[in-house]
Scaffold this active site. Structure first.
Site, short mmCIF file in Angstrom:
data_model
loop_
_atom_site.label_atom_id
_atom_site.label_comp_id
_atom_site.label_asym_id
_atom_site.label_seq_id
_atom_site.Cartn_x
_atom_site.Cartn_y
_atom_site.Cartn_z
N THR B 22 7.63 -17.23 -39.98
CA THR B 22 7.36 -18.18 -38.91
C THR B 22 6.60 -19.37 -39.50
O THR B 22 5.71 -19.20 -40.33
CB THR B 22 6.67 -17.50 -37.70
OG1 THR B 22 6.76 -18.37 -36.58
CG2 THR B 22 5.21 -17.15 -37.97
N CYS B 28 -1.75 -21.69 -32.99
CA CYS B 28 -0.97 -20.49 -32.68
C CYS B 28 -1.37 -19.36 -33.64
O CYS B 28 -1.90 -19.61 -34.71
CB CYS B 28 0.52 -20.76 -32.85
SG CYS B 28 1.22 -21.83 -31.58
N HIS B 45 4.92 -15.03 -32.76
CA HIS B 45 4.27 -16.34 -32.87
C HIS B 45 3.82 -16.73 -31.46
O HIS B 45 4.63 -17.18 -30.66
CB HIS B 45 5.29 -17.35 -33.43
CG HIS B 45 4.75 -18.73 -33.68
ND1 HIS B 45 5.22 -19.51 -34.70
CD2 HIS B 45 3.82 -19.48 -33.05
CE1 HIS B 45 4.59 -20.69 -34.70
NE2 HIS B 45 3.74 -20.70 -33.69
#
Lengths: 200, 160
Positions: B22, B28, B45
């Site tokens: 990711t 995040c 994520h």
């Protein structure tokens, strides 16, 4: 968000066009070169696709973020590709800035401030509302990480964001940037009311 | 070896020796769960700490609580045991130094804390962490050996 109709969006596009025109003029005066701006897109975008729109999550960019304060709230995010931010800095500081120095960083923040202020003052005047930019802040990093700030702000109550987006570039084409204005979902009503009262 | 890309507000699980990746985590947080006996792992994520209830709409996988429980359920469905699962997390940075400390100011820390709560609820041990700071990260998770590789512009690739 659905309640904004085509005529509202057209009116916003027109206002944004004038707003970014003023911002482009401000930038031209600052760097002493002609700066052109694309007719702004006023659209509703899927938040998760924003990093891809910017050329992929890992692309290195400089992002200047300002909060919009006043009658309507939101955020402004200016994104310069890495080479463009370097070109801007070397134009303004008359030297190469590698790695990004504190002076270079504040130069970029100031550019963001000038563009955002020019745009917001036009938009605010024409809509009859007060829009004030906060102090700018800068991040030089992967675009995916840079856009998180607006995604998390807006994502709490929806997957889509109402985005004003434009691209600007100077004549030599080595300075480019993206300008996003993202109103808070709660402020869309304020903007819409202002549009309806001006747009009949 | 193919890389399986995990998009923002999403999760993927994979068996055997796959690479889950990711890109560009700012505030995040990426959470990897791993069952070494089954050699099965999952990577998510997440964008936000928790669902605001009634006001929430759209994709539930952007919220730590809902994304996490979805990923864990899928892993259990493919034969993983919660008692064997361990976790590694990365991300949760503070990208912008905002002058007005709004709700988005500390979102990275709040995301991390929300994940720790989900882990604690299920007694899943956290065995690796690279969070905080003010820079972005890209995460690769190898389901063959459970290694998490964290790349950034600021430092060498870390293996946690």
């Amino acid at each position: 968000m659905k309640r904004l109709n085509e005529s509202d969006l057209d009116f916003l596009r027109e206002l944004s066009n004038i707003g970014v025109g003023h911002a482009a003029t401000a930038l031209s005066q600052l760097i002493g070169r002609q700066v052109g701006m694309r007719v702004p897109k006023v659209s509703i975008v899927d938040l998760s696709s924003v990093p891809e729109l910017m050329g992929g999550s890992e692309k290195v960019v400089s992002g200047v973020y300002l909060q919009v304060l006043g009658d309507a709230r939101g955020g402004i995010l200016l994104i310069f590709p890495d080479h463009s931010s370097r070109a801007l800095i070397s134009l303004l500081l008359k030297r190469v800035d590698e790695p990004l120095s504190e002076m270079g960083a504040s130069t970029l923040k100031e550019v963001g401030n000038i563009l955002a202020s020019a745009y917001l003052s036009v938009l605010g005047n024409m809509l009859g509302i007060t829009l004030i930019p906060s102090i700018p802040s800068l991040a030089h990093d992967m675009v995916g990480a840079v856009v998180d700030i607006v995604l998390s702000d807006l994502g709490e109550i929806g997957d889509t964001a109402f985005v004003f987006e434009t691209e600007f570039c100077d004549v030599s084409d080595d300075i480019k940037g993206h300008f996003f204005l993202l109103p808070d979902p709660d402020s869309i009503d304020v903007i819409m009311k202002a549009i309806r009262s001006k747009n009949g | 070896m193919d890389k399986i890309v995990v998009r923002i507000a999403d999760y993927r699980i994979a068996e055997a020796s796959a690479t889950l990746v990711t890109y560009g985590l700012g505030s995040c947080v990426a959470v990897a769960l791993y069952d070494s006996e089954k050699r099965t792992g999952g990577l998510c994520h997440i964008m936000l700490p928790s669902s605001p209830g009634d006001r929430a709409s759209g994709n539930p996988k952007k919220f730590a609580d809902l994304c996490f429980s979805g990923m864990l359920r899928d892993m259990q469905n493919s034969g993983c045991e919660v008692s064997r699962i361990v976790a590694k997390i990365a991300g949760g940075a503070r990208m912008f130094d905002l002058p007005n400390k709004g709700k988005s100011f500390s979102i990275g820390e709040r995301n991390r804390d929300a994940v720790l709560i989900e882990l604690a609820k299920r007694r899943i041990p956290l065995i690796g962490e690279d969070t905080g700071g003010n820079y972005g990260r890209t995460v690769e998770f190898h389901t063959g050996n459970g290694d998490m590789l964290v790349r950034s512009l600021r430092s060498e690739t870390k293996v946690i």
